[in-house]
Design a protein around this motif. Structure first.
Motif, PDB file in Angstrom:
ATOM      1  N   UNK A  50       0.838  -1.203   0.000  1.00  0.00           N
ATOM      2  CA  UNK A  50       0.000   0.000   0.000  1.00  0.00           C
ATOM      3  C   UNK A  50       0.874   1.253   0.000  1.00  0.00           C
ATOM      4  N   UNK A  51       1.898   1.277   0.849  1.00  0.00           N
ATOM      5  CA  UNK A  51       2.778   2.449   0.930  1.00  0.00           C
ATOM      6  C   UNK A  51       3.498   2.704  -0.393  1.00  0.00           C
ATOM      7  N   UNK A  52       4.027   1.657  -1.000  1.00  0.00           N
ATOM      8  CA  UNK A  52       4.788   1.840  -2.230  1.00  0.00           C
ATOM      9  C   UNK A  52       3.901   2.257  -3.404  1.00  0.00           C
ATOM     10  N   UNK A  53       2.701   1.689  -3.503  1.00  0.00           N
ATOM     11  CA  UNK A  53       1.826   2.079  -4.610  1.00  0.00           C
ATOM     12  C   UNK A  53       1.333   3.513  -4.434  1.00  0.00           C
ATOM     13  N   UNK A  54       1.059   3.925  -3.207  1.00  0.00           N
ATOM     14  CA  UNK A  54       0.658   5.314  -2.972  1.00  0.00           C
ATOM     15  C   UNK A  54       1.803   6.277  -3.245  1.00  0.00           C
ATOM     16  N   UNK A  55       3.012   5.863  -2.883  1.00  0.00           N
ATOM     17  CA  UNK A  55       4.174   6.732  -3.103  1.00  0.00           C
ATOM     18  C   UNK A  55       4.514   6.860  -4.585  1.00  0.00           C
ATOM     19  N   UNK A  56       4.478   5.746  -5.307  1.00  0.00           N
ATOM     20  CA  UNK A  56       4.905   5.769  -6.713  1.00  0.00           C
ATOM     21  C   UNK A  56       3.845   6.352  -7.647  1.00  0.00           C
ATOM     22  N   UNK A  57       2.571   6.100  -7.354  1.00  0.00           N
ATOM     23  CA  UNK A  57       1.462   6.635  -8.153  1.00  0.00           C
ATOM     24  C   UNK A  57       1.631   6.327  -9.637  1.00  0.00           C
ATOM     25  N   UNK A  58       2.000   5.095  -9.941  1.00  0.00           N
ATOM     26  CA  UNK A  58       2.163   4.671 -11.331  1.00  0.00           C
ATOM     27  C   UNK A  58       1.402   3.373 -11.549  1.00  0.00           C
ATOM     28  N   UNK A  59       0.602   3.356 -12.598  1.00  0.00           N
ATOM     29  CA  UNK A  59      -0.168   2.164 -12.952  1.00  0.00           C
ATOM     30  C   UNK A  59       0.480   1.464 -14.140  1.00  0.00           C
ATOM     31  N   UNK A  60       0.573   0.132 -14.091  1.00  0.00           N
ATOM     32  CA  UNK A  60       0.987  -0.582 -15.306  1.00  0.00           C
ATOM     33  C   UNK A  60      -0.048  -0.387 -16.412  1.00  0.00           C
ATOM     34  N   UNK A  61       0.385  -0.632 -17.636  1.00  0.00           N
ATOM     35  CA  UNK A  61      -0.542  -0.544 -18.761  1.00  0.00           C
ATOM     36  C   UNK A  61      -1.582  -1.661 -18.665  1.00  0.00           C
ATOM     37  N   UNK A  62      -2.716  -1.443 -19.307  1.00  0.00           N
ATOM     38  CA  UNK A  62      -3.836  -2.377 -19.155  1.00  0.00           C
ATOM     39  C   UNK A  62      -3.462  -3.794 -19.583  1.00  0.00           C
ATOM     40  N   UNK A  63      -2.632  -3.938 -20.594  1.00  0.00           N
ATOM     41  CA  UNK A  63      -2.277  -5.264 -21.065  1.00  0.00           C
ATOM     42  C   UNK A  63      -1.255  -5.985 -20.211  1.00  0.00           C
ATOM     43  N   UNK A  64      -0.739  -5.322 -19.175  1.00  0.00           N
ATOM     44  CA  UNK A  64       0.314  -5.908 -18.340  1.00  0.00           C
ATOM     45  C   UNK A  64      -0.204  -6.462 -17.020  1.00  0.00           C
ATOM     46  N   UNK A  65      -1.485  -6.286 -16.735  1.00  0.00           N
ATOM     47  CA  UNK A  65      -2.008  -6.696 -15.432  1.00  0.00           C
ATOM     48  C   UNK A  65      -1.999  -8.212 -15.234  1.00  0.00           C
ATOM     49  N   UNK A  66      -2.275  -8.967 -16.287  1.00  0.00           N
ATOM     50  CA  UNK A  66      -2.287 -10.419 -16.147  1.00  0.00           C
ATOM     51  C   UNK A  66      -0.927 -10.951 -15.727  1.00  0.00           C
ATOM     52  N   UNK A  67       0.112 -10.480 -16.402  1.00  0.00           N
ATOM     53  CA  UNK A  67       1.459 -10.911 -16.055  1.00  0.00           C
ATOM     54  C   UNK A  67       1.853 -10.441 -14.658  1.00  0.00           C
ATOM     55  N   UNK A  68       1.448  -9.218 -14.315  1.00  0.00           N
ATOM     56  CA  UNK A  68       1.782  -8.693 -12.995  1.00  0.00           C
ATOM     57  C   UNK A  68       1.128  -9.519 -11.890  1.00  0.00           C
ATOM     58  N   UNK A  69      -0.118  -9.930 -12.109  1.00  0.00           N
ATOM     59  CA  UNK A  69      -0.800 -10.759 -11.107  1.00  0.00           C
ATOM     60  C   UNK A  69      -0.131 -12.123 -10.959  1.00  0.00           C
ATOM     61  N   UNK A  70       0.322 -12.697 -12.090  1.00  0.00           N
ATOM     62  CA  UNK A  70       1.026 -13.976 -12.008  1.00  0.00           C
ATOM     63  C   UNK A  70       2.349 -13.821 -11.268  1.00  0.00           C
ATOM     64  N   UNK A  71       3.084 -12.741 -11.533  1.00  0.00           N
ATOM     65  CA  UNK A  71       4.325 -12.481 -10.801  1.00  0.00           C
ATOM     66  C   UNK A  71       4.041 -12.285  -9.317  1.00  0.00           C
ATOM     67  N   UNK A  72       2.958 -11.584  -8.997  1.00  0.00           N
ATOM     68  CA  UNK A  72       2.596 -11.375  -7.596  1.00  0.00           C
ATOM     69  C   UNK A  72       2.329 -12.701  -6.900  1.00  0.00           C
TER      70      UNK A  72
END
Length: 292
Positions: free
Chosen positions: A52-74
């Protein structure tokens, strides 16, 4: 490869090595400061606030097509890995779980060879095998119990971490490393939340020292350590990064000796020397200088 680039590469190795060193300190914090028998809650409170802290600090969203890969990495790097890690820790002696986890560099080499047709240097393969032997000499005891479920969890956790390390470099979205780290911690924490809710007892009233322990796990053990780890993945080869993970049990053993009076015999010291030599050899074999 010139001297400046070689020095930069080794500086990245030393910086990345801080992550598993910090992770190695979490064992003593968990056992000495935190309420017992709440492993998934500890994992949840470790990663979710940091995410939560890092996402609020960075304020950057991945592109829409990158969410699937990001969730798998998570899932690979945080959610599944943390859950399997604690299952293994509860069903196996810590030494046996660490020895099984020491196969990660070999798994990453196998992935690189299979997917990218990059045959690993013979030195890196040999050094990784020596590292497993050194970890066994350092941590295994004659009475270690080979629980089948625990072994399966440890192996699955090693596969998850190896795959996550390998894919994190290939699939990194076009966001800064802090945002990349934060989104993985946040998503992985949300995956752990229902497991912690169902599997662990509610937390008791926490003392100041226990709250400090949870804060350390989150700020140092997740926010700082994972940011350094994913920075290293972006700058070093996945094989080099994965071998640095062996520093985590080394740190735990050293802190146990220094702070808890745990003994280290001659065989253990030999095992420690073999593991350190293995890590250095893999780093040397994985640098561009070695490949030149």
């Amino acid at each position: 490869m010139n001297t400046s680039n070689r020095n930069s590469s080794w500086a990245d190795v030393l910086t990345t090595a801080l992550a598993p060193v910090i992770w190695g300190s979490t064992y003593i914090v968990t056992t000495q400061l935190l309420p017992p028998d709440r492993p998934f809650t500890a994992a949840l409170l470790r990663v979710l606030p940091a995410g939560i802290l890092l996402t609020l600090f960075s304020r950057r969203l991945p592109k829409s097509g990158q969410w699937g890969r990001l969730l798998l990495l998570s899932a690979l790097n945080i959610g599944f890995f943390q859950a399997l890690l604690f299952v293994a820790a509860y069903r196996l002696p810590g030494g046996l779980a660490a020895v099984v986890g020491a196969i990660q560099p070999l798994l990453v080499m196998g992935l690189a060879w299979t997917v990218d047709s990059r045959r690993p240097p013979a030195l890196a393969v040999a050094a990784s095998v020596v590292g497993i032997g050194g970890m066994a000499a350092l941590l295994l005891s004659p009475g270690s119990v080979w629980d089948a479920v625990g072994i399966a969890a440890a192996l699955a956790g090693a596969v998850c971490m190896a795959a996550g390390t390998f894919l994190a470099r290939r699939w990194r979205p076009d966001v800064p490393v802090l945002a990349f780290t934060g989104w993985q911690l946040l998503a992985g924490g949300l995956m752990l939340a229902p497991v912690a809710w169902l599997a662990d007892a509610p937390l008791p009233a926490l003392s100041g020292l226990q709250m400090l322990g949870y804060a350390y796990l989150s700020v140092a053990g997740a926010l700082l350590a994972y940011a350094l780890w994913f920075r290293g993945i972006a700058r070093l080869s996945p094989v080099a990064v994965s071998s640095l993970g062996l520093l985590s049990p080394l740190t735990a053993v050293t802190l146990g000796w220094a702070l808890l009076g745990q003994s280290l015999g001659g065989v253990s010291l030999l095992g420690m020397a073999l593991v350190i030599g293995s890590i250095l050899a893999v780093q040397w074999a994985s640098t561009p200088r070695a490949a030149a």
